[in-house]
Design a protein around this motif. Sequence first.
Motif, PDB file in Angstrom:
ATOM      1  N   TYR A   1       0.031 -74.802  28.789  1.00 14.59           N
ATOM      2  CA  TYR A   1       0.840 -74.029  27.876  1.00 14.59           C
ATOM      3  C   TYR A   1       0.421 -73.195  27.188  1.00 14.59           C
ATOM      4  O   TYR A   1      -0.449 -72.316  26.627  1.00 14.59           O
ATOM      5  CB  TYR A   1       0.592 -75.708  26.743  1.00 14.59           C
ATOM      6  CG  TYR A   1      -0.543 -75.929  26.071  1.00 14.59           C
ATOM      7  CD1 TYR A   1      -0.586 -75.262  24.214  1.00 14.59           C
ATOM      8  CD2 TYR A   1      -1.356 -76.020  26.316  1.00 14.59           C
ATOM      9  CE1 TYR A   1      -0.997 -75.298  23.576  1.00 14.59           C
ATOM     10  CE2 TYR A   1      -2.577 -76.741  25.887  1.00 14.59           C
ATOM     11  CZ  TYR A   1      -2.191 -76.243  24.454  1.00 14.59           C
ATOM     12  OH  TYR A   1      -3.063 -76.596  23.545  1.00 14.59           O
TER      13      TYR A   1
ATOM     14  N   PRO B   1       0.875 -71.461  23.363  1.00 13.54           N
ATOM     15  CA  PRO B   1       1.078 -72.269  21.803  1.00 13.54           C
ATOM     16  C   PRO B   1       2.013 -70.414  21.382  1.00 13.54           C
ATOM     17  O   PRO B   1       1.474 -69.723  21.715  1.00 13.54           O
ATOM     18  CB  PRO B   1       0.161 -72.621  20.876  1.00 13.54           C
ATOM     19  CG  PRO B   1      -1.326 -71.546  22.445  1.00 13.54           C
ATOM     20  CD  PRO B   1      -0.396 -71.658  23.530  1.00 13.54           C
ATOM     21  N   LYS B   2       2.634 -70.779  20.464  1.00 12.88           N
ATOM     22  CA  LYS B   2       3.554 -69.712  19.496  1.00 12.88           C
ATOM     23  C   LYS B   2       2.324 -69.621  18.327  1.00 12.88           C
ATOM     24  O   LYS B   2       2.744 -68.400  18.006  1.00 12.88           O
ATOM     25  CB  LYS B   2       5.369 -70.665  19.408  1.00 12.88           C
ATOM     26  CG  LYS B   2       5.433 -70.496  20.442  1.00 12.88           C
ATOM     27  CD  LYS B   2       5.576 -69.941  21.404  1.00 12.88           C
ATOM     28  CE  LYS B   2       6.601 -70.019  22.365  1.00 12.88           C
ATOM     29  NZ  LYS B   2       6.273 -68.886  23.417  1.00 12.88           N
TER      30      LYS B   2
END
Length: 157
Positions: free
Chosen positions: A37, A39-40
């Motif tokens: 994933y 992440p921002k």
Amino acid sequence: MRRRLASGRAHPARRQAVLRKTAPRFKVRYSCPPDFYDPKSYSHVVEGEGGRLLFGSGQVPVNAQRQLAGRDFREQVEKGYDNLETVLKSVGAGFENVLKTTNYLTNLSQAKVFREVRDARFAHVKTRPASTTIVITSLVEPEFLLEIEVIAAVPAR
């Protein structure tokens, strides 16, 4: 065969090429493992190469006289980041140089507020630093609701 100028010195273009080879180059790479994933608000891996590493002590919400900035959590987070900015500027760095943050919070329910303030402070930074947030029962002073420490990197002198 090297080209030499009449003075006996190496040709300027050649001299520049030698300087480029010997001078360490400062690089920072941000990455995310494949099929992981993305992440921002932080990066999974931050690599620094060819620079000076800076280790900032944990900053708490106090002013220059070591007086508590306030009891409101958001106010304490803002002051913690103000203090980090001061520390970083003192060595010629800024939030854009931060590779890693470690955040200590005393109340999990305030994590959203913490993230809002943190994200605003790093909003101008293209790629976010690595980050770890830990919830603890207390800090050295019970009125401190958080502490933030950083690792940063700047080009070698």
